[in-house]
Write an enzyme that holds these catalytic residues in place. Structure first.
Site, PDB file in Angstrom:
ATOM      1  CG  HIS A 165      20.074 -11.667  46.861  1.00 34.67           C
ATOM      2  ND1 HIS A 165      19.995 -11.269  48.179  1.00 34.67           N
ATOM      3  CD2 HIS A 165      20.859 -12.774  46.845  1.00 34.67           C
ATOM      4  CE1 HIS A 165      20.720 -12.098  48.922  1.00 34.67           C
ATOM      5  NE2 HIS A 165      21.238 -13.018  48.141  1.00 34.67           N
ATOM      6  CD  GLU A 216      24.271 -14.853  46.501  1.00 33.84           C
ATOM      7  OE1 GLU A 216      24.772 -15.639  47.313  1.00 33.84           O
ATOM      8  OE2 GLU A 216      23.427 -13.989  46.797  1.00 33.84           O
ATOM      9  CG  HIS A 265      20.017 -18.136  47.188  1.00 32.26           C
ATOM     10  ND1 HIS A 265      19.414 -17.040  46.592  1.00 32.26           N
ATOM     11  CD2 HIS A 265      20.908 -17.622  48.074  1.00 32.26           C
ATOM     12  CE1 HIS A 265      19.928 -15.927  47.081  1.00 32.26           C
ATOM     13  NE2 HIS A 265      20.843 -16.246  47.991  1.00 32.26           N
ATOM     14  NE  ARG A 288      16.763 -12.638  57.667  1.00 29.51           N
ATOM     15  CZ  ARG A 288      16.687 -11.525  58.372  1.00 29.51           C
ATOM     16  NH1 ARG A 288      15.497 -10.998  58.626  1.00 29.51           N
ATOM     17  NH2 ARG A 288      17.768 -10.937  58.824  1.00 29.51           N
TER      18      ARG A 288
END
Length: 314
Positions: free
Chosen positions: A101, A118, A174, A194
């Site tokens: 991200h 996150e 991740h 992705r």
């Protein structure tokens, strides 16, 4: 002021399963539910408020009510352009894509969205469960393109177990591997690049889109690979202090009181146990899988029972 509860938003995905229904005792149909968005004001899934006072209003509308924003969300949110967090449960019946991200600067410039830092709290998992977290130590900036092209050989795996907490700053490559159910607290963003998707095809037989060019723009190799376990704690502890959100683990054994602060709302996610939330002459039963928001000017409130909860604020 009363605590605010929300109606979950469910997402059907190719890696989803049926554990959100089973673990949280929800009446759901289907074996491909991968995400339950619990508290969200993001345009891709806006939470509907279930309280009588705001019944039918969504969180996006309530946050953008300038008259009520400070009394509900706190002075720290006064000048924010969006509700700052998104809380969800994920059921990884199959591996998620290896992904990354962007940070706030890149996301705002290229996606008109927030960046995404996150964190994950592992609520349930199979034996010897794993996640992908970053690359192996021999991957450097000068060989990053080659590492991405050969990612199955260069990614780093971490073993995880129930009660583990993992912080994933923006820029960290991740993935959640199969057999894991977790709670995710993140910035309010839905931007995912992705890097690799296990050569998986969608329902139409096409390989899912990858975003390698943008991923290479935002990958950060500097983050430490750390996991902390909070399965056996019996008192309140600090989990993380970040620029974008703060998290404590609240442990209730019998009774515990707290008071709201005018600077910020508190979002709670029950990750273990059951009990009651009492405030301003109301009493609500709460149990594992429940999420709710304490307004900034609610005042005093009390928990009773046996509970373990993540407490989030900004």
């Amino acid at each position: 002021m009363k605590p605010i509860f929300f109606k979950p938003i469910y997402k059907n995905v190719i890696w989803g399963g049926d554990k959100i229904a089973k673990i949280f005792k929800r009446d759901l149909v289907g074996d491909d539910i991968g995400e339950s968005w619990e508290i969200s004001a993001h345009q891709n899934g806006v939470s509907i408020i279930q309280n009588d006072e705001y019944n039918g209003i969504n969180l996006y509308e309530l946050f953008n009510d300038k008259v009520r924003r400070e009394e509900i969300f706190g002075t720290n949110c006064t000048n924010m352009d969006r509700f700052p967090i998104l809380v969800k449960f994920l059921d990884a019946n199959k591996p998620l894509s290896i992904q990354v991200h962007p940070n706030d600067e890149y996301a705002k410039k290229n996606e008109h969205d927030s960046g995404k830092t996150e964190c994950w709290y592992i609520m349930d998992c199979k034996d010897e469960a794993k996640i992908v977290y970053g690359f192996k130590d021999n991957v450097m900036a000068e060989n990053l393109v080659e590492a991405v092209d050969n990612i199955e050989e260069t990614i780093n795996y971490l073993n995880v177990k129930k009660g583990d907490f993992i912080l994933i700053p923006s820029g960290t490559v991740h993935a959640i591997m199969e057999g894991i159910v977790l709670c995710e607290v993140q910035q309010s963003s839905d931007v995912t690049y992705r890097v690799y998707d296990w050569n998986r095809k969608d329902k139409n037989g096409n390989l899912r889109e990858l975003h390698k060019e943008k991923a290479l723009d935002v990958i950060d190799l500097k983050h430490a690979k750390t996991v902390h376990n909070y399965n056996d704690i019996n008192k309140n502890v600090d989990i993380c202090r970040e620029k974008v959100f703060n998290i404590d683990m609240v442990v209730v054994n019998g009774k515990q009181e707290d008071i709201s602060k005018r600077e910020s709302f508190y979002a709670y996610i029950v990750v273990e146990g059951s009990g009651e939330l009492r405030s301003n002459d109301i009493s609500v039963s709460i149990a594992k899988g429940d999420s709710f928001l304490i307004p900034a000017t609610l005042g005093g409130y009390k928990f009773t029972g046996s509970l373990k909860m993540m407490k989030v604020w900004v």
